[in-house]
Scaffold this motif. Structure first.
Motif: not given
Ligand code: PAN
Ligand code: ZN
Length: 192
Positions: A52, A67, A69, A83-86, A88, A95, A97, A134, A146, A148, A150, A156
């Motif tokens: 990223v 950003a 990715t 990705t790990a996923g989160h 906010h 956000e 993409y 996501h 891609f 992103s 936000w 996160h």
């Molecule tokens: C993205 C993500 C990015 C990496 O910029 O942060 O794709 O994924 P993880 O943060 O889950 O490791 C985004 O969703 N930003 O908010």
């Protein structure tokens, strides 16, 4: 007084996600993602899963972070690299993409356990409303790249996904990647 944030330009390499001027890069290696895939991964694995690069901006609600990715192609026992996923940390922050290259899916889930899977590829945009966690999955044979953007004070929260997972996992079945129920999913408490 809040310091002034001035206009800037960044050239983007759509094939690699690289930026000019180059920005701080964060890398996620397979070993750090132990517990996120359905199958076990070697915690010592240094294999690159994704990178990223973020254009810096003050983390305030009136600014946007942006950003690229790049997710490498690959899988762990039929579960494609992702990705790990989160969520906010400020849950209602949305956000967008925008896909540049490759083929993928964005898996989204809310605190009630509703989920969606949206395609992400060149010239497609996925809108992520506030309150939806996501994760992006590279379902193709090439790199998935891609952009992103936000709301900059979103932050996160990785912990809920690490401990509760997503309702579904994406798995390769008979040559295509598709969502299957995640037996380890636990719905988060929507009132928490
Ligand atoms: C993205 C993500 C990015 C990496 O910029 O942060 O794709 O994924 P993880 O943060 O889950 O490791 C985004 O969703 N930003 O908010
Ligand atoms: Zn996000």
């Amino acid at each position: 007084m809040t310091p002034e944030h001035l206009p800037s330009h960044t050239a983007l390499d759509l094939a690699t996600g690289a930026m000019d001027p180059e920005r701080a890069v964060s890398e996620r290696r397979l070993g750090e993602m132990a517990g996120l895939f359905q199958a076990d991964v070697d915690p010592a694995s240094r294999e690159l899963v994704y990178r990223v690069r973020t254009i810096p901006a003050p983390e305030r609600a009136n600014e946007l972070l942006c950003a690229t990715t790049v997710i490498e192609p690959g899988d762990v026992d039929g579960e494609p690299y992702m990705t790990a996923g989160h969520f906010h940390a400020v849950r209602d922050r949305a956000e967008v993409y925008v896909g540049f290259a490759g083929d993928g899916l964005v898996v989204l889930a809310d605190a009630r356990g509703r989920w969606r899977c949206e395609p992400l590829r060149s010239a497609s945009a996925v809108y992520i409303p506030g309150g939806w966690a996501h994760r992006t999955v590279n379902t193709g044979a090439e790199r998935l790249v891609f952009l992103s953007t936000w709301i900059a004070d979103a932050g996160h929260d990785y912990e809920v996904i690490r401990t509760h997972g997503f309702p579904i996992a994406v798995m390769r079945r008979g040559g295509r990647a598709e969502p299957v129920p995640n037996p380890r999913y636990r719905a988060p408490d929507p009132t928490a």
